[in-house]
Design a protein around this motif. Structure first.
Motif, PDB file in Angstrom:
ATOM      1  N   ARG A 163     -13.023  38.721  15.588  1.00 25.72           N
ATOM      2  CA  ARG A 163     -13.731  39.835  14.950  1.00 25.72           C
ATOM      3  C   ARG A 163     -15.234  39.647  14.970  1.00 25.72           C
ATOM      4  O   ARG A 163     -15.986  40.577  14.678  1.00 25.72           O
ATOM      5  N   THR A 164     -15.686  38.445  15.279  1.00 21.50           N
ATOM      6  CA  THR A 164     -17.115  38.123  15.311  1.00 21.50           C
ATOM      7  C   THR A 164     -17.403  37.344  16.592  1.00 21.50           C
ATOM      8  O   THR A 164     -16.494  36.861  17.270  1.00 21.50           O
ATOM      9  N   THR A 165     -18.689  37.181  16.898  1.00 21.29           N
ATOM     10  CA  THR A 165     -19.065  36.414  18.084  1.00 21.29           C
ATOM     11  C   THR A 165     -18.657  34.958  17.934  1.00 21.29           C
ATOM     12  O   THR A 165     -18.254  34.315  18.913  1.00 21.29           O
ATOM     13  N   PHE A 166     -18.750  34.423  16.728  1.00 16.15           N
ATOM     14  CA  PHE A 166     -18.296  33.046  16.492  1.00 16.15           C
ATOM     15  C   PHE A 166     -16.817  32.901  16.827  1.00 16.15           C
ATOM     16  O   PHE A 166     -16.404  31.947  17.504  1.00 16.15           O
ATOM     17  N   GLU A 167     -16.007  33.845  16.394  1.00 16.88           N
ATOM     18  CA  GLU A 167     -14.574  33.799  16.697  1.00 16.88           C
ATOM     19  C   GLU A 167     -14.314  34.032  18.174  1.00 16.88           C
ATOM     20  O   GLU A 167     -13.377  33.454  18.744  1.00 16.88           O
ATOM     21  N   ASN A 168     -15.146  34.864  18.831  1.00 18.04           N
ATOM     22  CA  ASN A 168     -15.042  35.018  20.290  1.00 18.04           C
ATOM     23  C   ASN A 168     -15.110  33.656  20.969  1.00 18.04           C
ATOM     24  O   ASN A 168     -14.263  33.317  21.805  1.00 18.04           O
ATOM     25  N   ALA A 169     -16.142  32.890  20.634  1.00 20.37           N
ATOM     26  CA  ALA A 169     -16.353  31.599  21.278  1.00 20.37           C
ATOM     27  C   ALA A 169     -15.243  30.605  20.918  1.00 20.37           C
ATOM     28  O   ALA A 169     -14.702  29.927  21.797  1.00 20.37           O
ATOM     29  N   ARG A 170     -14.913  30.529  19.652  1.00 18.43           N
ATOM     30  CA  ARG A 170     -13.894  29.563  19.208  1.00 18.43           C
ATOM     31  C   ARG A 170     -12.535  29.856  19.844  1.00 18.43           C
ATOM     32  O   ARG A 170     -11.869  28.944  20.371  1.00 18.43           O
ATOM     33  N   ASN A 171     -12.109  31.098  19.822  1.00 21.06           N
ATOM     34  CA  ASN A 171     -10.797  31.447  20.350  1.00 21.06           C
ATOM     35  C   ASN A 171     -10.756  31.397  21.876  1.00 21.06           C
ATOM     36  O   ASN A 171      -9.718  31.072  22.469  1.00 21.06           O
ATOM     37  N   THR A 172     -11.884  31.722  22.498  1.00 16.78           N
ATOM     38  CA  THR A 172     -11.949  31.675  23.957  1.00 16.78           C
ATOM     39  C   THR A 172     -11.801  30.254  24.465  1.00 16.78           C
ATOM     40  O   THR A 172     -11.148  30.006  25.491  1.00 16.78           O
ATOM     41  N   LYS A 173     -12.375  29.300  23.765  1.00 18.19           N
ATOM     42  CA  LYS A 173     -12.282  27.898  24.183  1.00 18.19           C
ATOM     43  C   LYS A 173     -10.823  27.480  24.341  1.00 18.19           C
ATOM     44  O   LYS A 173     -10.441  26.851  25.341  1.00 18.19           O
ATOM     45  N   ASP A 174      -9.986  27.826  23.381  1.00 13.40           N
ATOM     46  CA  ASP A 174      -8.579  27.443  23.447  1.00 13.40           C
ATOM     47  C   ASP A 174      -7.870  28.097  24.627  1.00 13.40           C
ATOM     48  O   ASP A 174      -7.083  27.456  25.335  1.00 13.40           O
ATOM     49  N   LEU A 175      -8.144  29.373  24.860  1.00 15.89           N
ATOM     50  CA  LEU A 175      -7.465  30.088  25.943  1.00 15.89           C
ATOM     51  C   LEU A 175      -7.941  29.627  27.320  1.00 15.89           C
ATOM     52  O   LEU A 175      -7.144  29.568  28.263  1.00 15.89           O
ATOM     53  N   LEU A 176      -9.217  29.323  27.438  1.00  9.21           N
ATOM     54  CA  LEU A 176      -9.711  28.818  28.715  1.00  9.21           C
ATOM     55  C   LEU A 176      -9.021  27.516  29.084  1.00  9.21           C
ATOM     56  O   LEU A 176      -8.621  27.319  30.241  1.00  9.21           O
ATOM     57  N   GLY A 177      -8.874  26.632  28.094  1.00  7.47           N
ATOM     58  CA  GLY A 177      -8.195  25.373  28.362  1.00  7.47           C
ATOM     59  C   GLY A 177      -6.728  25.560  28.698  1.00  7.47           C
ATOM     60  O   GLY A 177      -6.212  24.950  29.638  1.00  7.47           O
ATOM     61  N   ALA A 178      -6.062  26.443  27.956  1.00 10.96           N
ATOM     62  CA  ALA A 178      -4.640  26.663  28.172  1.00 10.96           C
ATOM     63  C   ALA A 178      -4.359  27.291  29.535  1.00 10.96           C
ATOM     64  O   ALA A 178      -3.289  27.069  30.121  1.00 10.96           O
ATOM     65  N   ASN A 179      -5.294  28.069  30.051  1.00 14.17           N
ATOM     66  CA  ASN A 179      -5.089  28.768  31.323  1.00 14.17           C
ATOM     67  C   ASN A 179      -5.864  28.129  32.480  1.00 14.17           C
ATOM     68  O   ASN A 179      -5.927  28.710  33.561  1.00 14.17           O
ATOM     69  N   GLN A 180      -6.428  26.962  32.234  1.00 14.22           N
ATOM     70  CA  GLN A 180      -7.157  26.210  33.256  1.00 14.22           C
ATOM     71  C   GLN A 180      -8.237  27.073  33.930  1.00 14.22           C
ATOM     72  O   GLN A 180      -8.356  27.101  35.150  1.00 14.22           O
ATOM     73  N   MET A 181      -8.992  27.748  33.089  1.00  6.46           N
ATOM     74  CA  MET A 181     -10.104  28.567  33.563  1.00  6.46           C
ATOM     75  C   MET A 181     -11.410  27.868  33.181  1.00  6.46           C
ATOM     76  O   MET A 181     -11.578  27.455  32.032  1.00  6.46           O
TER      77      MET A 181
END
Length: 261
Positions: A163-181
């Motif tokens: 819902r915020t830019t902080f959450e964008n960054a935090r949640n994106t980090k997990d997904l990038l790692g999980a999807n090897q991006m």
């Protein structure tokens, strides 16, 4: 923190600040405190004048937009992260279809990059940022948009909770790692890029800034402008919100510097 920031901004944005300053001044005058009431009333008028009839907002927005120039197109690109904020989710909820707001270039530019780099996967980060929490977020709404551009659904990774830019960054980090991006281009509005980069860096995410959705000409100077008060108010509000966010994240220890470069 999300709710606090929403309520704070409702009160602190320039036109609200001007109104409440004038209101407090009026009430103080009624209570016999004319001098201090005059101070608040004058403050309200100054804020209103700066917001409506000067280039102050454009000038400070331009500083942010100039912070990260758009890079030359790379020879290869395998990952694109786009931040939400471009869909009119309230309108879509009532009328259906695909409705975009002034930040539409975030997704238009992402679609262009996706077609130019057909091997690139796309991570869309954006949930419902409304106070009610009752609408579809940008990540959810992005699928029919990209379908319309012929971009296959299996290229999309959707982060639907931020819902915020902080959450964008935090949640994106997990997904990038999980999807090897990794080594992604980060697509967001040019004025929003400094805050976004500051937060992504604080989470150790390596991204290439890819600014879009410019709101200024790049040639704005401070001065008086009586020709477009409604646009001046819009730009001042956007600039004030972004600079407030930069300062708040720095004071909270979420970024390493007030204005990343």
């Amino acid at each position: 923190m999300f709710l606090v920031s929403k309520i704070f901004w409702l009160l602190a944005q320039p036109l609200s600040l001007a109104f409440f300053s004038a209101l407090i001044g009026f009430l103080l005058a009624l209570l016999g405190r004319a001098r201090i009431g005059g101070v608040f009333g004058s403050l309200g008028l100054v804020v209103l004048f700066l917001t409506l009839f000067t280039t102050t907002g454009s000038y400070f927005l331009q500083i942010l937009e100039d912070r990260f120039p758009r890079p030359s197109p790379p020879a290869e690109l395998t990952c694109i992260v786009v931040l939400g904020g471009a869909f009119e989710n309230v309108v879509i909820d009532g009328r259906g279809g695909i409705e975009l707001n002034q930040a539409a270039e975030r997704f238009v530019e992402t679609a262009r990059l996706a077609r130019a780099y057909p091997a690139a996967r796309i991570l869309v980060s954006g949930g419902d940022g409304s106070l009610s929490g009752g609408y579809a977020g940008d990540a959810e709404l992005s699928r029919p948009f990209f379908d319309a551009f012929g971009i296959a659904p299996d290229r999309l990774v959707r982060e639907e909770n931020s819902r915020t830019t902080f959450e964008n960054a935090r949640n994106t980090k997990d997904l990038l790692g999980a999807n090897q991006m990794e080594h992604c281009a980060l697509v967001t509005s040019a004025y929003h890029m400094p805050r976004s980069i500051g937060l992504f860096r604080s989470f150790g995410i390596d991204v290439m800034p890819w600014p879009t959705d410019y709101r200024t000409s790049g040639k704005v100077k401070l001065g008086v402008d009586f020709t477009q008060p409604s646009l001046n108010a819009q730009l001042t509000t956007t600039a004030a919100k972004e600079w407030t966010g930069l300062l708040a994240y720095y004071l909270l220890g979420r970024t390493q510097t007030i204005l990343p470069r």
